[in-house]
Design an enzyme around this catalytic site. Structure first.
Site, PDB file in Angstrom:
ATOM      1  N   HIS A 181       0.792  -1.245  -0.063  1.00  0.00           N
ATOM      2  CA  HIS A 181       0.132  -0.002   0.060  1.00  0.00           C
ATOM      3  C   HIS A 181       0.861   1.432   0.048  1.00  0.00           C
ATOM      4  CE1 HIS A 181      -3.714   2.382   1.453  1.00  0.00           C
ATOM      5  NE2 HIS A 181      -2.683   3.082   1.932  1.00  0.00           N
ATOM      6  N   GLU A 182       1.858   1.358   0.851  1.00  0.00           N
ATOM      7  CA  GLU A 182       2.848   2.536   0.785  1.00  0.00           C
ATOM      8  C   GLU A 182       3.555   2.473  -0.254  1.00  0.00           C
ATOM      9  OE1 GLU A 182       2.028   4.685   2.999  1.00  0.00           O
ATOM     10  OE2 GLU A 182       1.002   3.489   4.368  1.00  0.00           O
ATOM     11  N   HIS A 185       1.520   4.522  -2.603  1.00  0.00           N
ATOM     12  CA  HIS A 185       1.508   6.056  -2.532  1.00  0.00           C
ATOM     13  C   HIS A 185       2.820   6.694  -3.196  1.00  0.00           C
ATOM     14  CE1 HIS A 185      -2.086   6.346  -0.270  1.00  0.00           C
ATOM     15  NE2 HIS A 185      -1.281   5.982   1.314  1.00  0.00           N
ATOM     16  N   HIS A 191      -5.912   7.296  -2.044  1.00  0.00           N
ATOM     17  CA  HIS A 191      -6.599   6.345  -1.595  1.00  0.00           C
ATOM     18  C   HIS A 191      -7.942   6.192  -2.109  1.00  0.00           C
ATOM     19  CE1 HIS A 191      -4.700   6.982   2.594  1.00  0.00           C
ATOM     20  NE2 HIS A 191      -4.473   5.901   2.202  1.00  0.00           N
ATOM     21  N   TYR A 241     -10.154   2.003   1.881  1.00  0.00           N
ATOM     22  CA  TYR A 241     -10.491   1.758   3.224  1.00  0.00           C
ATOM     23  C   TYR A 241     -11.406   0.624   3.260  1.00  0.00           C
ATOM     24  CZ  TYR A 241      -8.131   6.091   4.980  1.00  0.00           C
ATOM     25  OH  TYR A 241      -7.319   6.956   5.257  1.00  0.00           O
TER      26      TYR A 241
END
Length: 281
Positions: A181-182, A185, A191, A241
Protein backbone atom coordinates in the site's frame (compact mmCIF):
# COMPACT_ATOMS: atom_id res chain seq x y z
CA UNK A 1 -6.54 -3.67 -21.76
CA UNK A 2 -9.88 -3.18 -20.03
CA UNK A 3 -10.38 0.36 -18.79
CA UNK A 4 -14.12 0.37 -18.23
CA UNK A 5 -13.70 0.35 -14.44
CA UNK A 6 -10.55 2.39 -14.11
CA UNK A 7 -10.37 5.41 -11.83
CA UNK A 8 -7.90 8.09 -12.89
CA UNK A 9 -6.89 10.61 -10.26
CA UNK A 10 -4.58 13.47 -11.19
CA UNK A 11 -2.73 15.55 -8.66
CA UNK A 12 -2.80 19.33 -8.96
CA UNK A 13 -0.15 21.34 -10.75
CA UNK A 14 2.22 21.51 -7.82
CA UNK A 15 2.84 17.78 -8.10
CA UNK A 16 1.69 17.51 -11.69
CA UNK A 17 1.63 13.71 -11.75
CA UNK A 18 -1.22 11.33 -12.46
CA UNK A 19 -2.36 8.85 -9.83
CA UNK A 20 -4.52 5.90 -10.70
CA UNK A 21 -6.57 3.43 -8.76
CA UNK A 22 -9.28 0.88 -9.29
CA UNK A 23 -10.71 -1.64 -10.85
CA UNK A 24 -11.88 -4.67 -12.71
CA UNK A 25 -13.91 -7.03 -10.53
CA UNK A 26 -14.86 -5.98 -7.05
CA UNK A 27 -12.62 -7.66 -4.46
CA UNK A 28 -10.43 -9.22 -7.20
CA UNK A 29 -6.84 -9.25 -6.03
CA UNK A 30 -3.56 -10.61 -7.29
CA UNK A 31 -3.16 -12.61 -4.08
CA UNK A 32 -6.18 -14.35 -2.52
CA UNK A 33 -7.37 -12.69 0.67
CA UNK A 34 -7.90 -15.05 3.61
CA UNK A 35 -10.53 -14.35 6.25
CA UNK A 36 -7.79 -13.92 8.85
CA UNK A 37 -5.98 -11.39 6.69
CA UNK A 38 -9.18 -9.41 6.26
CA UNK A 39 -9.80 -9.33 10.00
CA UNK A 40 -6.25 -8.27 10.80
CA UNK A 41 -5.86 -5.64 8.09
CA UNK A 42 -6.13 -2.04 9.19
CA UNK A 43 -5.97 1.28 7.43
CA UNK A 44 -2.51 2.79 7.58
CA UNK A 45 -1.57 5.72 9.83
CA UNK A 46 1.67 7.65 10.08
CA UNK A 47 1.19 8.21 13.81
CA UNK A 48 -1.41 5.82 15.21
CA UNK A 49 -3.44 7.35 18.00
CA UNK A 50 -1.78 10.75 17.68
CA UNK A 51 -3.69 13.81 16.56
CA UNK A 52 -1.93 16.89 15.35
CA UNK A 53 -2.98 20.43 14.65
CA UNK A 54 -5.18 21.05 11.65
CA UNK A 55 -3.44 23.17 9.02
CA UNK A 56 -4.62 24.84 5.83
CA UNK A 57 -2.22 25.38 2.96
CA UNK A 58 -2.04 25.38 -0.79
CA UNK A 59 -1.61 22.32 -2.98
CA UNK A 60 -1.22 23.95 -6.38
CA UNK A 61 -3.83 26.68 -6.61
CA UNK A 62 -6.32 25.02 -4.25
CA UNK A 63 -6.62 25.11 -0.48
CA UNK A 64 -5.93 21.87 1.33
CA UNK A 65 -6.54 20.77 4.92
CA UNK A 66 -4.07 18.41 6.60
CA UNK A 67 -2.67 17.62 10.03
CA UNK A 68 0.76 18.56 11.33
CA UNK A 69 2.07 15.85 13.64
CA UNK A 70 5.59 15.81 15.05
CA UNK A 71 6.66 18.38 12.49
CA UNK A 72 5.35 16.40 9.52
CA UNK A 73 2.45 17.28 7.21
CA UNK A 74 0.04 14.33 7.17
CA UNK A 75 -2.74 13.90 4.62
CA UNK A 76 -5.34 11.12 4.72
CA UNK A 77 -3.70 9.45 7.68
CA UNK A 78 -0.55 8.04 6.09
CA UNK A 79 0.52 10.38 3.27
CA UNK A 80 3.42 12.67 4.12
CA UNK A 81 3.43 15.94 2.22
CA UNK A 82 6.87 17.44 1.69
CA UNK A 83 7.23 21.15 2.37
CA UNK A 84 7.97 21.62 -1.34
CA UNK A 85 4.52 20.22 -2.17
CA UNK A 86 2.75 22.76 0.03
CA UNK A 87 2.70 26.10 -1.68
CA UNK A 88 1.48 29.02 0.47
CA UNK A 89 2.32 31.68 -2.13
CA UNK A 90 0.49 30.36 -5.19
CA UNK A 91 0.64 27.59 -7.80
CA UNK A 92 3.83 26.42 -9.45
CA UNK A 93 3.96 25.77 -13.16
CA UNK A 94 2.63 22.47 -14.41
CA UNK A 95 5.87 21.56 -16.14
CA UNK A 96 7.83 21.81 -12.88
CA UNK A 97 5.36 19.55 -11.16
CA UNK A 98 5.28 16.91 -13.86
CA UNK A 99 9.05 16.64 -13.83
CA UNK A 100 9.04 15.47 -10.21
CA UNK A 101 5.81 13.48 -9.98
CA UNK A 102 6.55 10.16 -11.63
CA UNK A 103 9.55 7.87 -11.36
CA UNK A 104 11.37 8.13 -14.72
CA UNK A 105 11.25 4.96 -16.82
CA UNK A 106 9.16 3.33 -14.05
CA UNK A 107 12.32 2.64 -12.04
CA UNK A 108 12.35 3.25 -8.28
CA UNK A 109 15.74 3.31 -6.62
CA UNK A 110 15.71 2.28 -3.00
CA UNK A 111 17.65 1.46 0.15
CA UNK A 112 16.61 -0.41 3.28
CA UNK A 113 17.80 0.98 6.58
CA UNK A 114 19.83 -1.63 8.44
CA UNK A 115 17.81 -0.96 11.61
CA UNK A 116 14.51 -1.98 9.98
CA UNK A 117 13.36 -5.35 11.37
CA UNK A 118 11.63 -8.00 9.27
CA UNK A 119 13.05 -6.70 6.02
CA UNK A 120 11.28 -9.47 4.16
CA UNK A 121 8.21 -7.21 4.38
CA UNK A 122 9.96 -4.87 1.98
CA UNK A 123 11.51 -7.47 -0.30
CA UNK A 124 8.24 -9.41 -0.54
CA UNK A 125 6.30 -6.23 -1.33
CA UNK A 126 8.81 -5.28 -4.01
CA UNK A 127 8.58 -8.77 -5.50
CA UNK A 128 4.79 -8.41 -5.59
CA UNK A 129 4.94 -5.08 -7.42
CA UNK A 130 7.48 -6.42 -9.90
CA UNK A 131 5.43 -9.56 -10.51
CA UNK A 132 2.23 -7.72 -11.38
CA UNK A 133 3.37 -4.40 -12.86
CA UNK A 134 6.04 -2.92 -15.09
CA UNK A 135 7.56 -0.93 -12.21
CA UNK A 136 11.13 -1.98 -11.39
CA UNK A 137 12.94 -1.52 -8.09
CA UNK A 138 16.71 -1.16 -8.14
CA UNK A 139 19.03 -0.84 -5.16
CA UNK A 140 20.39 2.65 -5.00
CA UNK A 141 24.07 3.37 -5.56
CA UNK A 142 24.59 7.07 -6.31
CA UNK A 143 21.16 8.03 -7.69
CA UNK A 144 19.87 11.36 -6.39
CA UNK A 145 16.20 10.38 -6.16
CA UNK A 146 15.38 7.31 -4.09
CA UNK A 147 13.23 5.78 -1.36
CA UNK A 148 14.55 4.57 1.97
CA UNK A 149 12.51 2.02 3.89
CA UNK A 150 13.02 2.72 7.58
CA UNK A 151 11.52 2.28 11.04
CA UNK A 152 8.53 4.54 11.65
CA UNK A 153 5.87 5.24 14.26
CA UNK A 154 3.29 3.81 11.86
CA UNK A 155 2.93 3.06 8.15
CA UNK A 156 3.43 6.09 5.91
CA UNK A 157 4.94 7.42 2.70
CA UNK A 158 5.42 10.50 0.60
CA UNK A 159 3.17 10.79 -2.45
CA UNK A 160 4.95 10.31 -5.77
CA UNK A 161 8.60 11.11 -6.39
CA UNK A 162 9.38 14.33 -4.56
CA UNK A 163 13.06 14.60 -5.44
CA UNK A 164 16.05 13.61 -3.34
CA UNK A 165 15.72 11.08 -0.57
CA UNK A 166 12.23 10.18 0.59
CA UNK A 167 10.91 7.62 3.02
CA UNK A 168 8.52 4.76 3.47
CA UNK A 169 8.11 4.39 7.22
CA UNK A 170 7.20 1.02 8.70
CA UNK A 171 6.42 0.28 12.34
CA UNK A 172 6.70 -3.30 13.57
CA UNK A 173 2.98 -3.82 12.98
CA UNK A 174 3.11 -2.83 9.31
CA UNK A 175 2.61 -5.98 7.23
CA UNK A 176 3.76 -6.86 3.73
CA UNK A 177 0.32 -5.75 2.55
CA UNK A 178 0.70 -2.38 4.30
CA UNK A 179 4.10 -2.05 2.60
CA UNK A 180 2.52 -2.75 -0.81
CA UNK A 181 0.00 0.00 0.00
CA UNK A 182 2.71 2.50 0.98
CA UNK A 183 4.69 1.75 -2.17
CA UNK A 184 1.49 2.60 -4.03
CA UNK A 185 1.56 6.06 -2.45
CA UNK A 186 5.24 6.48 -3.34
CA UNK A 187 4.33 5.69 -6.95
CA UNK A 188 1.50 8.25 -6.87
CA UNK A 189 -1.65 6.42 -5.81
CA UNK A 190 -4.19 8.06 -3.51
CA UNK A 191 -6.86 6.32 -1.48
CA UNK A 192 -9.72 4.90 -3.50
CA UNK A 193 -12.47 6.34 -1.29
CA UNK A 194 -11.33 9.89 -2.12
CA UNK A 195 -12.57 9.66 -5.72
CA UNK A 196 -14.76 12.57 -6.81
CA UNK A 197 -17.50 10.17 -7.90
CA UNK A 198 -17.39 8.00 -4.79
CA UNK A 199 -20.83 9.15 -3.60
CA UNK A 200 -22.30 7.19 -6.49
CA UNK A 201 -20.98 3.97 -4.95
CA UNK A 202 -20.65 4.51 -1.19
CA UNK A 203 -22.13 6.30 1.78
CA UNK A 204 -19.70 8.13 4.06
CA UNK A 205 -21.12 8.03 7.59
CA UNK A 206 -19.43 11.05 9.12
CA UNK A 207 -21.16 10.61 12.46
CA UNK A 208 -19.14 7.42 13.03
CA UNK A 209 -15.69 8.79 12.10
CA UNK A 210 -13.18 9.40 14.87
CA UNK A 211 -12.81 13.09 15.67
CA UNK A 212 -9.85 14.56 13.84
CA UNK A 213 -9.91 11.96 11.06
CA UNK A 214 -12.71 13.43 8.95
CA UNK A 215 -10.23 14.69 6.36
CA UNK A 216 -9.22 11.09 5.60
CA UNK A 217 -12.55 10.80 3.79
CA UNK A 218 -12.46 14.05 1.82
CA UNK A 219 -12.86 13.73 -1.95
CA UNK A 220 -9.65 14.55 -3.79
CA UNK A 221 -11.28 17.38 -5.74
CA UNK A 222 -12.29 19.08 -2.51
CA UNK A 223 -8.75 18.59 -1.17
CA UNK A 224 -7.18 20.43 -4.08
CA UNK A 225 -6.50 17.71 -6.65
CA UNK A 226 -7.81 17.67 -10.20
CA UNK A 227 -8.57 14.60 -12.28
CA UNK A 228 -11.14 12.39 -13.90
CA UNK A 229 -12.79 9.20 -12.65
CA UNK A 230 -13.49 6.44 -15.15
CA UNK A 231 -15.63 3.41 -14.40
CA UNK A 232 -16.74 2.21 -10.99
CA UNK A 233 -15.10 2.47 -7.60
CA UNK A 234 -12.90 -0.54 -6.76
CA UNK A 235 -13.90 -2.11 -3.45
CA UNK A 236 -11.02 -4.56 -3.87
CA UNK A 237 -8.26 -1.98 -4.31
CA UNK A 238 -5.35 -2.21 -1.90
CA UNK A 239 -5.68 1.59 -1.68
CA UNK A 240 -9.29 1.36 -0.38
CA UNK A 241 -10.37 1.74 3.24
CA UNK A 242 -12.71 -0.85 4.76
CA UNK A 243 -16.18 -0.20 6.11
CA UNK A 244 -14.96 0.21 9.69
CA UNK A 245 -11.76 2.17 9.10
CA UNK A 246 -11.35 5.00 11.62
CA UNK A 247 -14.65 4.22 13.33
CA UNK A 248 -15.25 5.93 16.68
CA UNK A 249 -18.00 3.62 17.87
CA UNK A 250 -17.72 0.27 16.11
CA UNK A 251 -20.24 1.35 13.49
CA UNK A 252 -19.30 1.61 9.79
CA UNK A 253 -17.73 4.74 8.35
CA UNK A 254 -18.26 3.59 4.74
CA UNK A 255 -20.99 1.37 3.31
CA UNK A 256 -22.06 0.43 -0.15
CA UNK A 257 -25.11 2.32 -1.42
CA UNK A 258 -27.37 -0.54 -0.32
CA UNK A 259 -26.06 -0.18 3.23
CA UNK A 260 -23.95 -3.34 3.20
CA UNK A 261 -20.41 -3.39 4.51
CA UNK A 262 -17.19 -4.69 2.96
CA UNK A 263 -13.76 -5.76 4.14
CA UNK A 264 -10.49 -3.93 3.81
CA UNK A 265 -7.92 -5.98 1.92
CA UNK A 266 -4.16 -5.75 2.23
CA UNK A 267 -3.14 -8.97 0.50
CA UNK A 268 -2.21 -7.67 -2.93
CA UNK A 269 -2.88 -5.38 -5.85
CA UNK A 270 -6.30 -5.68 -7.43
CA UNK A 271 -6.65 -6.05 -11.18
CA UNK A 272 -7.67 -2.41 -11.30
CA UNK A 273 -4.64 -1.28 -9.30
CA UNK A 274 -2.43 -3.08 -11.79
CA UNK A 275 -4.27 -1.67 -14.80
CA UNK A 276 -3.95 1.88 -13.46
CA UNK A 277 -0.23 1.56 -12.84
CA UNK A 278 0.23 0.04 -16.30
CA UNK A 279 -1.38 3.12 -17.86
CA UNK A 280 0.47 5.51 -15.59
CA UNK A 281 3.88 3.97 -16.14
Amino acid sequence: MKTTRLSVLALCATVGMTAFSSCSKEQETAVPTSSAAKQEAKAEEAYPGERGTVQTGKFGSESIVYQQINGENILEGDIILAASQLNPTGPQTESAGRNTGKWPSAVVYYTIDAALPSQNRVTDAITHWQTYTAVRFVKRTTQANYVTFRVGSGCSSNIGMIGGRQYINLASGCSTGNTIHEIGHALGLFHEQTRNDRDTYVNILTQNIQAGYENNFTKYGVSGYSGTDFGALDFGSIMMYGSFSFSSNGQPTITKKDGSTFDIQRSGLSAGDRAGIDIMY
